[in-house]
Design an enzyme around this catalytic site. Sequence first.
Site, mmCIF file in Angstrom:
data_model
loop_
_atom_site.group_PDB
_atom_site.id
_atom_site.type_symbol
_atom_site.label_atom_id
_atom_site.label_comp_id
_atom_site.label_asym_id
_atom_site.label_seq_id
_atom_site.Cartn_x
_atom_site.Cartn_y
_atom_site.Cartn_z
ATOM 1 N N ARG A 88 0.821 -1.215 0.000
ATOM 2 C CA ARG A 88 0.000 0.000 0.000
ATOM 3 C C ARG A 88 0.848 1.255 0.000
ATOM 4 N NH1 ARG A 88 -4.841 -2.450 2.626
ATOM 5 N NH2 ARG A 88 -6.547 -0.971 2.468
ATOM 6 N N ARG A 127 -21.945 -2.038 1.664
ATOM 7 C CA ARG A 127 -21.322 -3.136 2.401
ATOM 8 C C ARG A 127 -21.496 -2.928 3.910
ATOM 9 N NH1 ARG A 127 -15.154 -4.154 1.112
ATOM 10 N NH2 ARG A 127 -14.734 -2.452 2.520
ATOM 11 N N ARG A 135 -17.516 -4.107 9.893
ATOM 12 C CA ARG A 135 -16.219 -3.461 9.706
ATOM 13 C C ARG A 135 -16.327 -2.044 10.248
ATOM 14 N NH1 ARG A 135 -12.614 -4.686 4.517
ATOM 15 N NH2 ARG A 135 -11.700 -2.792 5.326
ATOM 16 N N ARG A 146 -9.780 7.048 4.463
ATOM 17 C CA ARG A 146 -9.108 5.945 3.767
ATOM 18 C C ARG A 146 -8.861 6.299 2.298
ATOM 19 N NH1 ARG A 146 -12.826 1.106 4.577
ATOM 20 N NH2 ARG A 146 -11.204 -0.176 3.657
HETATM 21 P P1 AMP Z 1 -8.338 -3.614 3.953
HETATM 22 O O1 AMP Z 1 -9.169 -4.714 4.499
HETATM 23 O O2 AMP Z 1 -7.290 -4.085 2.997
HETATM 24 O O3 AMP Z 1 -9.155 -2.486 3.375
HETATM 25 O O4 AMP Z 1 -7.530 -2.991 5.200
HETATM 26 C C1 AMP Z 1 -8.196 -2.409 6.295
HETATM 27 C C2 AMP Z 1 -7.248 -1.502 7.069
HETATM 28 O O5 AMP Z 1 -6.138 -2.260 7.571
HETATM 29 C C3 AMP Z 1 -6.610 -0.372 6.273
HETATM 30 O O6 AMP Z 1 -7.454 0.758 6.154
HETATM 31 C C4 AMP Z 1 -5.354 -0.085 7.110
HETATM 32 O O7 AMP Z 1 -5.693 0.624 8.292
HETATM 33 C C5 AMP Z 1 -4.933 -1.488 7.537
HETATM 34 N N1 AMP Z 1 -4.026 -2.107 6.520
HETATM 35 C C6 AMP Z 1 -4.318 -3.175 5.715
HETATM 36 N N2 AMP Z 1 -3.296 -3.461 4.907
HETATM 37 C C7 AMP Z 1 -2.322 -2.553 5.183
HETATM 38 C C8 AMP Z 1 -1.031 -2.313 4.660
HETATM 39 N N3 AMP Z 1 -0.529 -3.064 3.661
HETATM 40 N N4 AMP Z 1 -0.315 -1.287 5.180
HETATM 41 C C9 AMP Z 1 -0.802 -0.529 6.178
HETATM 42 N N5 AMP Z 1 -2.021 -0.683 6.719
HETATM 43 C C10 AMP Z 1 -2.790 -1.690 6.229
#
Ligand code: AMP
Length: 193
Positions: A88, A127, A135, A146
């Site tokens: 990311r 969602r 979530r 985000r």
């Molecule tokens: P996601 O389910 O991929 O949308 O991730 C949910 C949240 O987890 C994100 O908004 C970040 O706060 C954290 N997160 C997930 N993957 C990463 C990553 N690769 N680097 C930093 N934070 C992450």
Amino acid sequence: MNLVLFGPPGAGKGTQAKMLETERGLTQLSTGDMLRAEVASGSELGQEAKRIMDRGEFLPDELMIRMISEKIDGTPDTNGFIFDGFPRTVPQAEALDALLAEKGMPLDAVIEIRVDEQAMFERIQTRARESGGSRSDDSAETLMKRLEVYRKQTAPLLPYYEGKGALRTVDGMRSIEGVHDEIASVLDGLSKA
Ligand code: AMP
């Protein structure tokens, strides 16, 4: 075959990763899922992770890189990995390149699931409603944050991967099946090349 699924929050990365996992024997590595498991375990790391996730911010690169590296090492029998939500940031992408090189694994493609922002905003809110708010980072306020963090820290990965010739873009505004078909033809094209 190892892939990165790339796209903003709500683009459908997780849904597509699960379909590829079932059909192609690949293993989905979702850092978001790993963090949510940590939160559910109630560990100290999980509690800190929840605070950061609820603010819509990122966890430290070193932590995320370590988590991914451990998961790769703990999954010896697979046809390959689908990285979902990782990398990311540019430092995470550089670390992934180094990790894969060290393990002798290629990165076959980075698939960008392109969506328009308004549609994605609505999708995430749907969602949130449908999942009964499971979530806690899907609130409108966290979502705005985000998206902002995505634009600043994650979008620069597009030119990074484009420069390496690895980037493929699919139309994320199509149906789940439609997006899946596009991804499948990208992957089939790769294995023929
Ligand atoms: P996601 O389910 O991929 O949308 O991730 C949910 C949240 O987890 C994100 O908004 C970040 O706060 C954290 N997160 C997930 N993957 C990463 C990553 N690769 N680097 C930093 N934070 C992450």
